[in-house]
Design an enzyme around this catalytic site. Structure first.
Site, PDB file in Angstrom:
ATOM      1  N   ASP A  53       8.658  29.041  12.574  1.00  0.00           N
ATOM      2  CA  ASP A  53       9.277  30.352  12.303  1.00  0.00           C
ATOM      3  C   ASP A  53      10.435  30.479  13.237  1.00  0.00           C
ATOM      4  OD1 ASP A  53       9.827  33.086  11.676  1.00  0.00           O
ATOM      5  OD2 ASP A  53       8.272  33.709  13.008  1.00  0.00           O
ATOM      6  N   MET A  55      12.141  33.570  13.933  1.00  0.00           N
ATOM      7  CA  MET A  55      11.959  35.022  14.642  1.00  0.00           C
ATOM      8  C   MET A  55      10.793  35.130  15.377  1.00  0.00           C
ATOM      9  SD  MET A  55      14.873  36.639  14.109  1.00  0.00           S
ATOM     10  CE  MET A  55      14.376  38.517  14.035  1.00  0.00           C
ATOM     11  N   ILE A 328     -11.048 -23.377   2.967  1.00  0.00           N
ATOM     12  CA  ILE A 328     -10.961 -24.207   1.716  1.00  0.00           C
ATOM     13  C   ILE A 328     -11.965 -25.233   1.892  1.00  0.00           C
ATOM     14  CG2 ILE A 328      -9.604 -25.750   0.552  1.00  0.00           C
ATOM     15  CD1 ILE A 328      -7.164 -24.025   1.223  1.00  0.00           C
ATOM     16  N   ASN A 335      -5.932 -33.683   2.253  1.00  0.00           N
ATOM     17  CA  ASN A 335      -5.084 -34.471   3.123  1.00  0.00           C
ATOM     18  C   ASN A 335      -5.167 -36.043   3.142  1.00  0.00           C
ATOM     19  OD1 ASN A 335      -3.283 -32.487   3.969  1.00  0.00           O
ATOM     20  ND2 ASN A 335      -4.674 -32.064   5.634  1.00  0.00           N
ATOM     21  N   GLU A 370      -6.950 -24.753   7.567  1.00  0.00           N
ATOM     22  CA  GLU A 370      -7.257 -24.339   6.129  1.00  0.00           C
ATOM     23  C   GLU A 370      -7.919 -22.993   6.242  1.00  0.00           C
ATOM     24  OE1 GLU A 370      -8.111 -26.865   7.897  1.00  0.00           O
ATOM     25  OE2 GLU A 370     -10.237 -27.460   6.990  1.00  0.00           O
TER      26      GLU A 370
HETATM   27 MG   LIG Z   1       8.204  35.947  13.250  1.00  0.00          MG
END
Ligand SMILES: [Mg+2]
Length: 454
Positions: A53, A55, A328, A335, A370
């Site tokens: 706010d 004010m 895996i 390999n 892996e």
């Molecule tokens: Mg106010």
């Protein structure tokens, strides 16, 4: 996603009204009745957004905003000022104080939630980038070069069928140092969308469907990084709200106040630059430190970091986090028989299938060799099992093609699941539990999944 909002207003009925609206949409609400309490609450709760706010007796909203923006701890929190619709001076003072946005009192629901969503989108991007950036990106850590770039003039494109109004807007931006072109002027040369920072689009009094244009611009791949500001008359405000929904980041009411326009362009430019800097840092940081180069998945270091983080979150919000450890099957044989190059191809293909079979929030990592590990935030064991099973099937369903020899290799994977529910426990124990389950999956014949409890 739920977000938290700090509501600051000296009038209790105003606070209660906003609280009710926000809580109805599942926002978490903090409240403060004056400036000093607002500053304290912002510091303590770090809300996602502050509704402030203007004010208020004692310290007014502008002063609160100035102090929030002056402190490194609260600077990043977007502030939305609540003002009277017609009070132009209020708005200009607010923008000077560093406010990110405005809402007119009484606050209408459409405007409120559309703006909150737009700010949340921005927050989500900058927060995620901030957590990913290991250098801990906050503005005060920026280099001089990065600091300077925040305030560099913007390149602006103004789209309005009324070309004289478009020119007037462009002129007023050029007057404060930006580069601005109108759509019509820009078509004479050719537009490079990747060089534009801000697009300003008039929604009112246009022959074409300006909303469609917004959506279209948002979807342009090379243009996804610019910010979009829409302008519209009070009567067309629903259109403006819709534009915020589909990705506009700010809305200005017509007739345009050029000082307000200049101030908002400055805010949007800074915000865009801020995200740009974070994104560049993250890209660079990711390259250097957290990505596994062979597969493009996250590396072990990042995995441990994120896992620690999710365990902490789990302990606080009582939501489980699950991990799936993959290995895996018989990878060594691949390999030995086909060579390391083929082995690398299998790892890469495995990672690709893994990535296409996980949810956006899951974090796929390759800690080494892996072995792969999937972090599944907010996920209980049964759900993790469903996810892991989907991945196991995707791997076993089709053999992997080794392009060099046009040869197919059949690959399967075993997995072990562990779930953390916020109880006492160390990261190492959590990982060990998943490894134990994985070990059992191997013992029980491979190409299968075991859980901790089994
Ligand atoms: Mg106010």
């Amino acid at each position: 996603m739920t977000a938290s909002v700090l509501v600051v207003d000296d009038m209790e009925p105003n606070r209660r009204l906003l609280q009710a609206k926000l809580e109805a949409k599942y926002y978490t609400v903090f409240m403060a009745a004056d400036g000093p309490h607002a500053l304290e609450s912002a510091l303590r709760h770090e809300p996602d957004i502050i509704l402030l706010d203007v004010m208020m007796p004692g310290m007014d909203g502008d002063e609160v905003c100035r102090r929030l923006k002056a402190s490194a701890a609260t600077r990043h929190i977007p502030v939305v000022m609540l003002t009277a619709l017609t009070d132009r001076d209020d708005r200009l003072r607010g923008l000077e104080a560093g406010a990110d946005d405005f809402l007119s009192k009484p606050v209408d629901d459409f405007g409120l939630f559309a703006r909150l969503e737009a700010l949340m989108r921005y927050n989500m991007v900058s927060n995620e980038l901030r957590t990913r950036d290991s250098a801990g990106a906050r503005e005060e850590h920026f280099s001089d070069f990065e600091q300077e770039s925040l305030d560099k003039p913007a390149s602006v494109l103004v789209i309005d069928q009324n070309n004289s109004e478009a020119r007037r807007v462009a002129k007023s931006l050029e007057a404060v140092g930006h580069q601005a072109a109108t759509w019509m002027d820009a078509q004479a040369s050719s537009i490079r969308f990747d060089e534009i920072d801000i697009v300003i689009i008039a929604l009112s009094d246009q022959n074409h469907d300006a909303l469609k244009l917004c959506a279209h611009l948002r979807a342009l791949k090379e243009a996804r990084d610019f910010s979009m500001i829409v302008t519209c008359s009070v009567a067309d405000q629903p259109k403006g709200v819709e534009a915020l929904r589909i990705g506009a980041s700010d809305l200005i009411l017509t007739p345009l106040d050029m000082l307000e326009l200049q101030a908002r362009v400055r805010t949007q430019t800074r915000r865009k630059r801020f995200v740009d800097i974070l994104r560049r840092r993250v890209d660079r940081g990711l390259e250097l430190s957290v990505i596994d180069h062979l597969t493009g998945l996250y590396n072990r270091r990042y995995m441990l970091e994120r896992l620690q983080l999710w365990m902490q979150r789990s302990a606080v919000n009582e939501k489980p986090v699950s991990i799936v450890a993959f290995d895996i099957d018989h990878f060594k044989k691949v390999n030995d028989r086909y060579g390391h190059e083929a082995g690398d191809l299998v790892l890469r293909n495995f990672a690709a299938r893994l990535r296409t079979n996980i949810r956006p929030q899951d974090i796929a990592c390759r800690p080494g060799g892996e072995e792969f590990l999937l972090i599944m935030p907010d996920t209980r064991e049964e759900l993790a099992e469903v996810g892991a099973e989907r991945i196991r099937e995707a791997i076993a369903a089709e053999p992997f093609l080794i392009e060099r020899d046009d040869e197919y290799i059949k690959v399967t994977v075993s997995a072990g699941i562990a779930t953390y529910n916020g109880e006492e426990g160390l990261l190492a124990d959590f990982l060990h539990a998943a490894d134990q389950a994985l070990y059992r999956a191997k013992q029980n014949g491979r190409n299968r999944i075991e859980t901790m409890a089994a």
